[in-house]
Design a protein around this motif. Structure first.
Motif, PDB file in Angstrom:
ATOM      1  N   ASN A   1       0.792  -1.227   0.000  1.00 50.95           N
ATOM      2  CA  ASN A   1       0.000   0.000   0.000  1.00 50.95           C
ATOM      3  C   ASN A   1       0.824   1.276   0.000  1.00 50.95           C
ATOM      4  O   ASN A   1       0.288   2.343  -0.278  1.00 50.95           O
ATOM      5  CB  ASN A   1      -0.944   0.006   1.206  1.00 50.95           C
ATOM      6  CG  ASN A   1      -1.969  -1.106   1.134  1.00 50.95           C
ATOM      7  OD1 ASN A   1      -2.365  -1.520   0.045  1.00 50.95           O
ATOM      8  ND2 ASN A   1      -2.383  -1.621   2.272  1.00 50.95           N
TER       9      ASN A   1
ATOM     10  N   THR B   1      -0.339  -5.138   3.637  1.00 52.11           N
ATOM     11  CA  THR B   1      -1.268  -5.895   4.461  1.00 52.11           C
ATOM     12  C   THR B   1      -1.355  -7.313   3.931  1.00 52.11           C
ATOM     13  O   THR B   1      -1.433  -7.526   2.719  1.00 52.11           O
ATOM     14  CB  THR B   1      -2.656  -5.241   4.438  1.00 52.11           C
ATOM     15  OG1 THR B   1      -2.554  -3.922   4.995  1.00 52.11           O
ATOM     16  CG2 THR B   1      -3.657  -6.050   5.243  1.00 52.11           C
TER      17      THR B   1
ATOM     18  N   ASP C   1      -3.464 -10.998   4.442  1.00 55.95           N
ATOM     19  CA  ASP C   1      -4.669 -11.609   4.990  1.00 55.95           C
ATOM     20  C   ASP C   1      -4.424 -13.099   5.180  1.00 55.95           C
ATOM     21  O   ASP C   1      -4.443 -13.874   4.234  1.00 55.95           O
ATOM     22  CB  ASP C   1      -5.862 -11.380   4.068  1.00 55.95           C
ATOM     23  CG  ASP C   1      -7.171 -11.866   4.668  1.00 55.95           C
ATOM     24  OD1 ASP C   1      -7.131 -12.408   5.789  1.00 55.95           O
ATOM     25  OD2 ASP C   1      -8.215 -11.693   4.030  1.00 55.95           O
TER      26      ASP C   1
ATOM     27  N   MET D   1      -6.242 -10.162   9.071  1.00 59.11           N
ATOM     28  CA  MET D   1      -5.215  -9.387   8.371  1.00 59.11           C
ATOM     29  C   MET D   1      -4.164  -8.865   9.350  1.00 59.11           C
ATOM     30  O   MET D   1      -4.459  -8.565  10.500  1.00 59.11           O
ATOM     31  CB  MET D   1      -5.866  -8.222   7.620  1.00 59.11           C
ATOM     32  CG  MET D   1      -6.789  -8.652   6.505  1.00 59.11           C
ATOM     33  SD  MET D   1      -7.568  -7.264   5.655  1.00 59.11           S
ATOM     34  CE  MET D   1      -8.653  -6.633   6.934  1.00 59.11           C
TER      35      MET D   1
ATOM     36  N   ASP E   1      -0.262  -6.368   9.359  1.00 56.60           N
ATOM     37  CA  ASP E   1       0.590  -5.437   8.631  1.00 56.60           C
ATOM     38  C   ASP E   1       1.978  -6.031   8.439  1.00 56.60           C
ATOM     39  O   ASP E   1       2.414  -6.903   9.192  1.00 56.60           O
ATOM     40  CB  ASP E   1       0.725  -4.123   9.399  1.00 56.60           C
ATOM     41  CG  ASP E   1      -0.608  -3.452   9.661  1.00 56.60           C
ATOM     42  OD1 ASP E   1      -1.547  -3.681   8.884  1.00 56.60           O
ATOM     43  OD2 ASP E   1      -0.707  -2.698  10.653  1.00 56.60           O
TER      44      ASP E   1
ATOM     45  N   VAL F   1      -4.801  -3.166   8.959  1.00 56.65           N
ATOM     46  CA  VAL F   1      -4.516  -2.692   7.610  1.00 56.65           C
ATOM     47  C   VAL F   1      -3.594  -1.485   7.708  1.00 56.65           C
ATOM     48  O   VAL F   1      -3.842  -0.574   8.500  1.00 56.65           O
ATOM     49  CB  VAL F   1      -5.800  -2.303   6.854  1.00 56.65           C
ATOM     50  CG1 VAL F   1      -5.457  -1.708   5.489  1.00 56.65           C
ATOM     51  CG2 VAL F   1      -6.704  -3.511   6.679  1.00 56.65           C
TER      52      VAL F   1
ATOM     53  N   TYR G   1      -1.957   1.791   5.769  1.00 52.70           N
ATOM     54  CA  TYR G   1      -2.136   2.687   4.648  1.00 52.70           C
ATOM     55  C   TYR G   1      -0.937   3.624   4.464  1.00 52.70           C
ATOM     56  O   TYR G   1      -0.433   3.798   3.369  1.00 52.70           O
ATOM     57  CB  TYR G   1      -3.411   3.521   4.822  1.00 52.70           C
ATOM     58  CG  TYR G   1      -4.685   2.737   4.620  1.00 52.70           C
ATOM     59  CD1 TYR G   1      -4.927   2.075   3.434  1.00 52.70           C
ATOM     60  CD2 TYR G   1      -5.652   2.666   5.621  1.00 52.70           C
ATOM     61  CE1 TYR G   1      -6.095   1.354   3.240  1.00 52.70           C
ATOM     62  CE2 TYR G   1      -6.826   1.946   5.436  1.00 52.70           C
ATOM     63  CZ  TYR G   1      -7.039   1.290   4.246  1.00 52.70           C
ATOM     64  OH  TYR G   1      -8.186   0.584   4.056  1.00 52.70           O
TER      65      TYR G   1
END
Length: 371
Positions: free
Chosen positions: A237, A252, A254, A263, A265, A292, A294
Protein backbone atom coordinates in the motif's frame (compact mmCIF):
# COMPACT_ATOMS: atom_id res chain seq x y z
CA UNK A 1 9.02 11.42 18.67
CA UNK A 2 7.95 8.90 21.34
CA UNK A 3 4.45 8.38 19.92
CA UNK A 4 2.65 10.45 22.57
CA UNK A 5 -0.43 12.24 21.23
CA UNK A 6 0.13 16.00 20.98
CA UNK A 7 -3.12 16.84 19.18
CA UNK A 8 -6.14 14.55 18.83
CA UNK A 9 -9.02 16.28 17.09
CA UNK A 10 -12.25 14.89 15.65
CA UNK A 11 -13.91 16.73 12.76
CA UNK A 12 -17.61 15.96 12.36
CA UNK A 13 -20.57 16.94 10.24
CA UNK A 14 -24.05 15.69 9.44
CA UNK A 15 -22.56 13.68 6.54
CA UNK A 16 -19.63 11.29 6.31
CA UNK A 17 -16.08 12.62 6.22
CA UNK A 18 -12.83 10.85 5.37
CA UNK A 19 -9.24 12.09 5.24
CA UNK A 20 -7.22 10.18 2.63
CA UNK A 21 -3.84 11.97 2.48
CA UNK A 22 -1.97 14.90 4.00
CA UNK A 23 1.13 16.98 3.31
CA UNK A 24 3.19 19.29 5.51
CA UNK A 25 2.94 22.76 3.96
CA UNK A 26 5.92 25.09 3.57
CA UNK A 27 4.77 27.05 6.63
CA UNK A 28 4.72 23.93 8.83
CA UNK A 29 0.94 23.56 8.88
CA UNK A 30 -0.92 20.58 7.43
CA UNK A 31 -3.05 20.34 4.28
CA UNK A 32 -5.41 17.37 4.05
CA UNK A 33 -7.27 15.87 1.09
CA UNK A 34 -10.26 13.55 1.26
CA UNK A 35 -13.97 13.60 0.70
CA UNK A 36 -17.15 14.95 2.26
CA UNK A 37 -20.61 13.48 1.70
CA UNK A 38 -22.72 10.38 2.04
CA UNK A 39 -21.39 7.23 0.41
CA UNK A 40 -21.29 6.75 -3.33
CA UNK A 41 -23.77 9.38 -4.42
CA UNK A 42 -23.67 12.93 -5.83
CA UNK A 43 -23.29 14.51 -2.38
CA UNK A 44 -19.75 13.10 -2.12
CA UNK A 45 -17.25 15.84 -3.00
CA UNK A 46 -13.49 16.23 -3.07
CA UNK A 47 -12.44 18.10 0.05
CA UNK A 48 -9.21 19.94 0.85
CA UNK A 49 -8.56 21.78 4.11
CA UNK A 50 -5.67 23.30 5.99
CA UNK A 51 -5.17 22.97 9.73
CA UNK A 52 -2.55 24.43 12.04
CA UNK A 53 -0.30 22.35 14.27
CA UNK A 54 -2.89 22.16 17.03
CA UNK A 55 -5.75 21.11 14.74
CA UNK A 56 -7.58 24.40 14.11
CA UNK A 57 -9.05 24.67 10.59
CA UNK A 58 -7.44 27.58 8.71
CA UNK A 59 -9.44 27.13 5.50
CA UNK A 60 -11.65 24.50 3.86
CA UNK A 61 -12.74 24.11 0.24
CA UNK A 62 -14.59 21.69 -2.00
CA UNK A 63 -13.04 21.13 -5.42
CA UNK A 64 -13.77 19.07 -8.51
CA UNK A 65 -17.24 18.04 -9.60
CA UNK A 66 -20.11 19.65 -7.68
CA UNK A 67 -22.78 17.55 -9.42
CA UNK A 68 -21.37 14.03 -9.68
CA UNK A 69 -19.62 12.24 -6.85
CA UNK A 70 -15.85 12.57 -6.52
CA UNK A 71 -13.09 11.79 -4.02
CA UNK A 72 -9.51 12.93 -3.40
CA UNK A 73 -6.91 10.30 -2.52
CA UNK A 74 -3.49 12.00 -2.74
CA UNK A 75 -2.01 15.49 -2.41
CA UNK A 76 1.32 17.30 -2.76
CA UNK A 77 2.40 20.95 -2.56
CA UNK A 78 3.40 22.64 -5.82
CA UNK A 79 6.34 24.89 -6.71
CA UNK A 80 4.18 28.03 -6.37
CA UNK A 81 2.79 27.22 -2.92
CA UNK A 82 -0.45 25.67 -4.19
CA UNK A 83 -1.50 22.03 -4.17
CA UNK A 84 -2.10 19.28 -6.69
CA UNK A 85 -4.66 16.59 -5.86
CA UNK A 86 -5.41 13.24 -7.45
CA UNK A 87 -8.56 11.15 -7.18
CA UNK A 88 -11.62 10.25 -9.22
CA UNK A 89 -14.88 11.69 -10.45
CA UNK A 90 -18.00 9.90 -11.67
CA UNK A 91 -19.17 9.94 -15.30
CA UNK A 92 -22.92 9.73 -14.52
CA UNK A 93 -22.93 5.93 -14.87
CA UNK A 94 -20.88 4.87 -11.81
CA UNK A 95 -17.76 4.35 -13.92
CA UNK A 96 -15.17 6.44 -12.08
CA UNK A 97 -12.49 8.30 -14.02
CA UNK A 98 -9.20 9.77 -12.86
CA UNK A 99 -9.02 13.49 -12.11
CA UNK A 100 -6.14 15.84 -11.22
CA UNK A 101 -6.85 19.24 -9.67
CA UNK A 102 -4.56 22.21 -9.02
CA UNK A 103 -5.42 24.75 -6.31
CA UNK A 104 -3.79 27.92 -5.11
CA UNK A 105 -2.30 28.29 -1.64
CA UNK A 106 -5.73 28.66 0.00
CA UNK A 107 -7.40 25.70 -1.72
CA UNK A 108 -9.19 27.57 -4.51
CA UNK A 109 -9.33 25.46 -7.67
CA UNK A 110 -7.29 26.79 -10.60
CA UNK A 111 -7.55 23.98 -13.14
CA UNK A 112 -8.48 20.33 -13.49
CA UNK A 113 -7.61 17.45 -15.80
CA UNK A 114 -10.09 14.63 -16.30
CA UNK A 115 -8.19 11.69 -17.66
CA UNK A 116 -10.32 8.62 -18.40
CA UNK A 117 -8.53 5.40 -19.33
CA UNK A 118 -10.41 2.52 -20.94
CA UNK A 119 -14.00 1.58 -20.24
CA UNK A 120 -13.56 0.60 -16.61
CA UNK A 121 -13.07 2.13 -13.18
CA UNK A 122 -9.91 4.22 -12.83
CA UNK A 123 -8.49 6.54 -10.17
CA UNK A 124 -5.33 8.30 -9.07
CA UNK A 125 -4.29 6.88 -5.71
CA UNK A 126 -0.59 7.80 -5.27
CA UNK A 127 1.52 10.86 -6.09
CA UNK A 128 5.18 11.92 -6.02
CA UNK A 129 6.89 15.21 -6.91
CA UNK A 130 9.49 15.12 -9.69
CA UNK A 131 12.72 17.18 -9.84
CA UNK A 132 11.30 19.36 -12.64
CA UNK A 133 8.46 20.59 -10.35
CA UNK A 134 6.00 18.25 -12.02
CA UNK A 135 4.28 15.18 -10.59
CA UNK A 136 3.80 11.50 -11.26
CA UNK A 137 0.71 9.53 -10.29
CA UNK A 138 -0.27 5.90 -10.02
CA UNK A 139 -3.60 4.21 -9.50
CA UNK A 140 -6.03 2.06 -11.46
CA UNK A 141 -6.55 2.24 -15.20
CA UNK A 142 -9.19 0.45 -17.26
CA UNK A 143 -8.63 -1.37 -20.53
CA UNK A 144 -10.64 -0.88 -23.71
CA UNK A 145 -12.45 -4.21 -23.76
CA UNK A 146 -13.11 -5.64 -20.28
CA UNK A 147 -14.98 -3.54 -17.74
CA UNK A 148 -13.60 -5.59 -14.83
CA UNK A 149 -9.96 -5.63 -15.92
CA UNK A 150 -7.82 -3.11 -14.05
CA UNK A 151 -4.29 -1.99 -14.95
CA UNK A 152 -1.52 -0.26 -12.98
CA UNK A 153 -1.72 3.33 -14.15
CA UNK A 154 1.20 5.76 -14.53
CA UNK A 155 0.69 9.42 -15.38
CA UNK A 156 3.25 12.24 -15.50
CA UNK A 157 2.38 15.94 -15.72
CA UNK A 158 4.54 19.05 -15.83
CA UNK A 159 4.14 21.91 -13.35
CA UNK A 160 1.42 23.48 -15.50
CA UNK A 161 -0.65 20.31 -15.69
CA UNK A 162 0.31 19.31 -19.23
CA UNK A 163 0.24 15.52 -19.56
CA UNK A 164 3.66 14.19 -20.54
CA UNK A 165 2.88 10.49 -20.18
CA UNK A 166 -0.29 8.51 -19.47
CA UNK A 167 0.07 4.76 -19.73
CA UNK A 168 -0.72 1.53 -17.89
CA UNK A 169 1.04 -1.73 -17.07
CA UNK A 170 -0.61 -5.13 -17.19
CA UNK A 171 0.66 -8.10 -15.18
CA UNK A 172 -2.63 -9.99 -14.83
CA UNK A 173 -4.35 -10.45 -18.16
CA UNK A 174 -7.75 -11.36 -16.77
CA UNK A 175 -8.71 -9.47 -13.63
CA UNK A 176 -6.98 -6.79 -11.64
CA UNK A 177 -3.80 -4.83 -11.09
CA UNK A 178 -3.75 -1.74 -8.89
CA UNK A 179 -1.16 0.95 -8.21
CA UNK A 180 -1.30 2.30 -4.67
CA UNK A 181 1.84 4.45 -4.27
CA UNK A 182 4.80 5.75 -6.25
CA UNK A 183 8.33 6.96 -5.47
CA UNK A 184 11.24 8.43 -7.45
CA UNK A 185 14.48 6.44 -7.83
CA UNK A 186 17.99 7.89 -7.93
CA UNK A 187 18.47 6.97 -11.60
CA UNK A 188 15.47 9.03 -12.70
CA UNK A 189 13.09 6.10 -12.76
CA UNK A 190 10.12 5.17 -10.62
CA UNK A 191 9.01 2.54 -8.13
CA UNK A 192 5.31 1.67 -8.02
CA UNK A 193 3.63 -0.60 -5.51
CA UNK A 194 0.18 -2.09 -5.44
CA UNK A 195 -1.76 -5.32 -5.69
CA UNK A 196 -2.27 -8.17 -8.13
CA UNK A 197 -4.99 -10.74 -8.53
CA UNK A 198 -6.13 -13.00 -11.33
CA UNK A 199 -9.12 -15.06 -12.39
CA UNK A 200 -7.99 -17.94 -10.15
CA UNK A 201 -8.28 -15.72 -7.06
CA UNK A 202 -4.52 -15.54 -6.63
CA UNK A 203 -3.54 -12.39 -4.72
CA UNK A 204 -0.13 -10.81 -4.21
CA UNK A 205 1.56 -7.52 -3.48
CA UNK A 206 3.08 -5.91 -6.56
CA UNK A 207 6.34 -3.96 -6.86
CA UNK A 208 7.35 -2.44 -10.20
CA UNK A 209 10.48 -0.61 -11.39
CA UNK A 210 10.04 1.73 -14.37
CA UNK A 211 12.96 3.53 -16.04
CA UNK A 212 13.06 7.16 -17.17
CA UNK A 213 11.67 6.12 -20.57
CA UNK A 214 8.65 4.58 -18.79
CA UNK A 215 9.61 1.02 -19.69
CA UNK A 216 9.27 -1.78 -17.14
CA UNK A 217 12.69 -2.84 -15.79
CA UNK A 218 11.33 -5.54 -13.48
CA UNK A 219 8.31 -6.44 -11.42
CA UNK A 220 7.98 -8.60 -8.31
CA UNK A 221 5.00 -10.39 -6.80
CA UNK A 222 5.11 -10.26 -3.01
CA UNK A 223 3.77 -13.55 -1.64
CA UNK A 224 3.43 -14.65 1.96
CA UNK A 225 5.06 -17.74 3.46
CA UNK A 226 5.21 -20.46 2.20
CA UNK A 227 5.58 -18.16 -0.82
CA UNK A 228 3.02 -19.51 -3.21
CA UNK A 229 -0.50 -18.53 -4.18
CA UNK A 230 -3.64 -19.44 -2.24
CA UNK A 231 -1.95 -19.25 1.17
CA UNK A 232 -2.94 -15.68 1.93
CA UNK A 233 -3.82 -12.46 0.16
CA UNK A 234 -1.30 -9.64 0.12
CA UNK A 235 -1.07 -6.03 -1.05
CA UNK A 236 1.60 -3.32 -0.94
CA UNK A 237 0.00 0.00 0.00
CA UNK A 238 2.95 2.38 0.34
CA UNK A 239 6.59 2.60 -0.69
CA UNK A 240 9.70 4.74 -0.10
CA UNK A 241 13.12 4.73 -1.76
CA UNK A 242 16.02 5.17 0.68
CA UNK A 243 19.22 7.16 0.08
CA UNK A 244 21.19 4.00 -0.74
CA UNK A 245 18.71 3.04 -3.47
CA UNK A 246 17.03 0.30 -1.45
CA UNK A 247 13.24 0.15 -1.27
CA UNK A 248 10.90 -0.29 1.69
CA UNK A 249 7.25 -1.16 1.22
CA UNK A 250 4.38 -1.37 3.68
CA UNK A 251 1.45 -3.67 3.13
CA UNK A 252 -1.27 -5.90 4.46
CA UNK A 253 -1.45 -9.67 4.51
CA UNK A 254 -4.67 -11.61 4.99
CA UNK A 255 -3.87 -14.88 6.72
CA UNK A 256 -7.52 -15.90 6.98
CA UNK A 257 -7.11 -18.07 3.88
CA UNK A 258 -5.38 -20.69 6.04
CA UNK A 259 -6.46 -19.67 9.51
CA UNK A 260 -8.67 -17.29 11.45
CA UNK A 261 -5.84 -14.92 12.30
CA UNK A 262 -7.18 -12.12 10.13
CA UNK A 263 -5.21 -9.39 8.37
CA UNK A 264 -1.84 -8.17 9.63
CA UNK A 265 0.59 -5.44 8.63
CA UNK A 266 4.08 -5.92 7.27
CA UNK A 267 7.19 -3.98 6.29
CA UNK A 268 9.42 -5.39 3.57
CA UNK A 269 12.82 -4.17 2.37
CA UNK A 270 14.26 -4.80 -1.10
CA UNK A 271 17.57 -3.94 -2.72
CA UNK A 272 17.53 -1.67 -5.79
CA UNK A 273 16.98 -4.70 -8.04
CA UNK A 274 13.87 -5.77 -6.15
CA UNK A 275 15.43 -8.65 -4.22
CA UNK A 276 13.96 -9.07 -0.75
CA UNK A 277 16.32 -8.27 2.16
CA UNK A 278 14.00 -8.63 5.17
CA UNK A 279 10.34 -8.72 6.11
CA UNK A 280 8.58 -7.97 9.43
CA UNK A 281 4.97 -8.65 10.42
CA UNK A 282 2.91 -6.70 12.97
CA UNK A 283 -0.34 -7.94 14.51
CA UNK A 284 -2.11 -5.54 16.91
CA UNK A 285 -5.64 -6.93 16.69
CA UNK A 286 -6.67 -10.20 18.28
CA UNK A 287 -7.24 -13.36 16.25
CA UNK A 288 -10.19 -13.05 13.91
CA UNK A 289 -9.85 -9.29 13.53
CA UNK A 290 -7.71 -7.42 11.05
CA UNK A 291 -5.00 -4.79 10.74
CA UNK A 292 -4.52 -2.69 7.61
CA UNK A 293 -1.61 -0.35 6.88
CA UNK A 294 -2.14 2.69 4.65
CA UNK A 295 0.57 5.21 5.47
CA UNK A 296 4.31 4.71 5.90
CA UNK A 297 7.32 7.00 5.93
CA UNK A 298 10.86 7.27 7.19
CA UNK A 299 11.73 8.92 10.51
CA UNK A 300 14.65 11.17 11.41
CA UNK A 301 16.47 8.34 13.21
CA UNK A 302 16.45 6.11 10.12
CA UNK A 303 13.45 4.06 11.19
CA UNK A 304 9.90 3.89 9.90
CA UNK A 305 6.44 5.00 11.02
CA UNK A 306 3.32 3.09 9.97
CA UNK A 307 -0.36 3.98 10.35
CA UNK A 308 -3.69 2.52 9.28
CA UNK A 309 -6.43 0.86 11.29
CA UNK A 310 -6.85 -2.13 13.58
CA UNK A 311 -10.18 -3.85 14.21
CA UNK A 312 -11.75 -4.82 17.51
CA UNK A 313 -15.15 -5.98 18.74
CA UNK A 314 -16.33 -2.39 19.16
CA UNK A 315 -15.16 -1.08 15.80
CA UNK A 316 -11.64 0.03 14.95
CA UNK A 317 -8.73 2.12 16.22
CA UNK A 318 -5.98 4.10 14.48
CA UNK A 319 -2.60 2.55 15.30
CA UNK A 320 0.87 4.01 14.92
CA UNK A 321 3.85 1.65 14.76
CA UNK A 322 7.37 3.03 15.11
CA UNK A 323 10.25 0.75 14.11
CA UNK A 324 14.00 1.02 13.87
CA UNK A 325 15.89 0.82 10.58
CA UNK A 326 15.53 -2.97 10.53
CA UNK A 327 11.79 -2.89 11.02
CA UNK A 328 11.92 -4.01 14.66
CA UNK A 329 9.69 -2.38 17.24
CA UNK A 330 12.26 -3.32 19.92
CA UNK A 331 15.86 -4.53 19.85
CA UNK A 332 16.29 -8.29 19.37
CA UNK A 333 16.41 -10.16 22.69
CA UNK A 334 19.76 -11.72 23.49
CA UNK A 335 18.23 -14.89 24.92
CA UNK A 336 18.99 -18.47 23.95
CA UNK A 337 19.08 -22.02 25.17
CA UNK A 338 21.84 -24.53 24.66
CA UNK A 339 22.24 -28.27 24.70
CA UNK A 340 25.20 -30.52 24.08
CA UNK A 341 25.05 -31.80 20.55
CA UNK A 342 26.97 -34.51 18.73
CA UNK A 343 30.67 -34.27 19.47
CA UNK A 344 29.93 -31.97 22.38
CA UNK A 345 29.20 -29.01 20.13
CA UNK A 346 27.01 -26.36 21.75
CA UNK A 347 23.89 -25.53 19.75
CA UNK A 348 22.00 -22.25 20.05
CA UNK A 349 18.47 -21.29 19.01
CA UNK A 350 17.25 -17.78 18.33
CA UNK A 351 14.32 -16.99 20.67
CA UNK A 352 13.88 -13.32 19.79
CA UNK A 353 10.45 -12.09 18.82
CA UNK A 354 9.80 -10.72 15.32
CA UNK A 355 13.25 -11.56 13.96
CA UNK A 356 14.33 -13.71 11.07
CA UNK A 357 17.96 -12.75 10.40
CA UNK A 358 20.31 -11.63 13.16
CA UNK A 359 23.98 -11.66 14.15
CA UNK A 360 25.20 -13.11 17.42
CA UNK A 361 28.12 -11.23 18.94
CA UNK A 362 30.21 -13.51 21.18
CA UNK A 363 32.16 -10.71 22.83
CA UNK A 364 35.53 -11.79 21.44
CA UNK A 365 35.30 -9.90 18.16
CA UNK A 366 33.67 -12.76 16.26
CA UNK A 367 30.06 -13.09 15.19
CA UNK A 368 27.83 -15.60 13.44
CA UNK A 369 24.76 -15.00 11.33
CA UNK A 370 21.58 -16.77 12.38
CA UNK A 371 18.76 -17.30 9.86
Amino acid sequence: VYGNSIVDTIYSDTVALLFEDAVIANDGNIVIAGWHGNGYNPTREMWVLKIDTIGNILWSNYVGDSILQSSAFCIQQTYDGGYVIGGYTDTNNNIFKGIIIKTDGTGNQQWEKRLPMGIGFNIFDGIAATPDSGFVFTGNGGDDFNLAHQLVRFTKIDKNGNVQKDTAYNFSSQVNNAGNAIAITQDGGYILCGAYNDANYNYAGLLIKIDSNFDTVWHKLVLNPPYHFNTSASALNNVVVLSDGSIVGAGTSDASVLSNLGMEDYLIKFDSAGNEIWRRYYKLSISGYGDVVYGMNTTSDGGFIICGYTENAGGSDVPFIKTNCLGFVAPPIAAFTDTLGTGYDVKFWNQSQNTDTCYWNWGDGSSIQMI
